[in-house]
Design an enzyme around this catalytic site. Structure first.
Site, PDB file in Angstrom:
ATOM      1  N   HIS A 102    -177.695  -5.420  74.514  1.00 29.94           N
ATOM      2  CA  HIS A 102    -176.366  -5.594  75.124  1.00 29.94           C
ATOM      3  C   HIS A 102    -175.491  -6.117  73.962  1.00 29.94           C
ATOM      4  O   HIS A 102    -176.081  -6.678  72.998  1.00 29.94           O
ATOM      5  CB  HIS A 102    -176.487  -6.894  76.087  1.00 29.94           C
ATOM      6  CG  HIS A 102    -176.982  -8.085  75.562  1.00 29.94           C
ATOM      7  ND1 HIS A 102    -178.395  -8.311  75.707  1.00 29.94           N
ATOM      8  CD2 HIS A 102    -176.486  -9.340  75.088  1.00 29.94           C
ATOM      9  CE1 HIS A 102    -178.682  -9.554  75.339  1.00 29.94           C
ATOM     10  NE2 HIS A 102    -177.560 -10.039  75.013  1.00 29.94           N
ATOM     11  N   HIS A 104    -172.086  -8.314  73.105  1.00 29.95           N
ATOM     12  CA  HIS A 104    -171.160  -9.274  73.650  1.00 29.95           C
ATOM     13  C   HIS A 104    -169.664  -8.963  73.089  1.00 29.95           C
ATOM     14  O   HIS A 104    -169.690  -8.552  71.983  1.00 29.95           O
ATOM     15  CB  HIS A 104    -171.580 -10.676  73.110  1.00 29.95           C
ATOM     16  CG  HIS A 104    -172.608 -11.313  73.540  1.00 29.95           C
ATOM     17  ND1 HIS A 104    -172.795 -12.382  74.287  1.00 29.95           N
ATOM     18  CD2 HIS A 104    -174.055 -11.057  73.036  1.00 29.95           C
ATOM     19  CE1 HIS A 104    -173.909 -12.452  74.607  1.00 29.95           C
ATOM     20  NE2 HIS A 104    -174.849 -12.086  73.760  1.00 29.95           N
TER      21      HIS A 104
HETATM   22  P1  AMP Z   1    -178.131 -13.184  74.415  1.00 31.35           P
HETATM   23  O1  AMP Z   1    -178.494 -14.567  74.414  1.00 31.35           O
HETATM   24  O2  AMP Z   1    -177.543 -12.475  73.276  1.00 31.35           O
HETATM   25  O3  AMP Z   1    -179.699 -12.352  74.721  1.00 31.35           O
HETATM   26  O4  AMP Z   1    -177.255 -13.001  75.654  1.00 31.35           O
HETATM   27  C1  AMP Z   1    -177.780 -13.085  76.883  1.00 31.35           C
HETATM   28  C2  AMP Z   1    -176.564 -13.105  77.666  1.00 31.35           C
HETATM   29  O5  AMP Z   1    -176.865 -12.869  78.987  1.00 31.35           O
HETATM   30  C3  AMP Z   1    -175.792 -14.833  77.917  1.00 31.35           C
HETATM   31  O6  AMP Z   1    -174.963 -15.092  77.275  1.00 31.35           O
HETATM   32  C4  AMP Z   1    -176.246 -15.009  79.168  1.00 31.35           C
HETATM   33  O7  AMP Z   1    -174.904 -16.039  79.617  1.00 31.35           O
HETATM   34  C5  AMP Z   1    -176.033 -13.937  79.896  1.00 31.35           C
HETATM   35  N1  AMP Z   1    -176.500 -13.701  81.218  1.00 31.35           N
HETATM   36  C6  AMP Z   1    -177.815 -13.966  81.707  1.00 31.35           C
HETATM   37  N2  AMP Z   1    -178.010 -13.710  82.789  1.00 31.35           N
HETATM   38  C7  AMP Z   1    -176.795 -13.197  83.189  1.00 31.35           C
HETATM   39  C8  AMP Z   1    -176.477 -12.683  84.579  1.00 31.35           C
HETATM   40  N3  AMP Z   1    -177.063 -12.711  85.800  1.00 31.35           N
HETATM   41  N4  AMP Z   1    -175.070 -12.166  84.651  1.00 31.35           N
HETATM   42  C9  AMP Z   1    -174.271 -12.214  83.682  1.00 31.35           C
HETATM   43  N5  AMP Z   1    -174.774 -12.525  82.584  1.00 31.35           N
HETATM   44  C10 AMP Z   1    -176.224 -13.303  82.335  1.00 31.35           C
END
Ligand code: AMP
Ligand code: ZN
Length: 142
Positions: A102, A104
């Site tokens: 993903h 950001h």
């Molecule tokens: P990372 O730490 O770069 O892997 O980012 C993962 C991101 O996914 C975090 O910023 C979380 O807040 C976000 N996240 C986790 N579960 C969900 C969800 N169900 N819907 C939206 N965002 C999510």
């Protein structure tokens, strides 16, 4: 069991769990990050499951990255942000917590807006010769 089977973002792609989508096409979905580090914080993901940038097939990368400018501009227009950080974390040391690639998009509003990244320069420790050698070594792996 495949890693896809337990993947929260694959479930968002299939609408098996709720999310707030801001964009969707045949290959890509963008939705609001639940943490909202700053107002409008959005994740852009491929529908194809890949662990992180290391495992992203080139054609999937092309699909996902080409959507980023229009989503970034949409967030900017709506939030009035004065800047944006675009980042992708790969593996635990880099802060990855969800193992489906993903990007950001973190709109920025000021120095105390909730996002902080620590950067240190080590420029003094790298001579032109060292940089030349490092670049040529990395180049061999491309
Ligand atoms: P990372 O730490 O770069 O892997 O980012 C993962 C991101 O996914 C975090 O910023 C979380 O807040 C976000 N996240 C986790 N579960 C969900 C969800 N169900 N819907 C939206 N965002 C999510
Ligand atoms: Zn997945």
């Amino acid at each position: 069991m495949h890693s896809e089977d337990n993947c929260i973002f694959c479930k968002i792609v299939k609408s098996e769990i709720p999310s707030h989508k801001v964009y969707e096409d045949d290959e890509v979905v963008a939705f609001l990050d639940i943490s909202q580090v700053t107002n409008g914080h959005t994740l852009v993901i491929p529908k194809h499951h890949a662990r992180n940038i290391y495992e992203l097939p080139e054609h999937v990368a092309a699909d996902v990255f080409q959507t980023v400018p229009k989503i970034a501009n949409a967030i900017q227009r709506e939030t009035g942000a004065i800047g944006m950080n675009v980042l992708s974390n790969a593996e635990e040391i880099a802060g990855q917590t969800v193992y489906h690639f993903h990007i950001h998009l973190i709109p920025r509003f000021g120095h105390d807006d909730g996002f902080g990244a620590k950067w240190e320069t080590h420029m003094d420790e790298y001579s032109q010769e060292t940089l030349k050698q490092l670049a040529s070594q990395i180049k061999q792996h491309v």
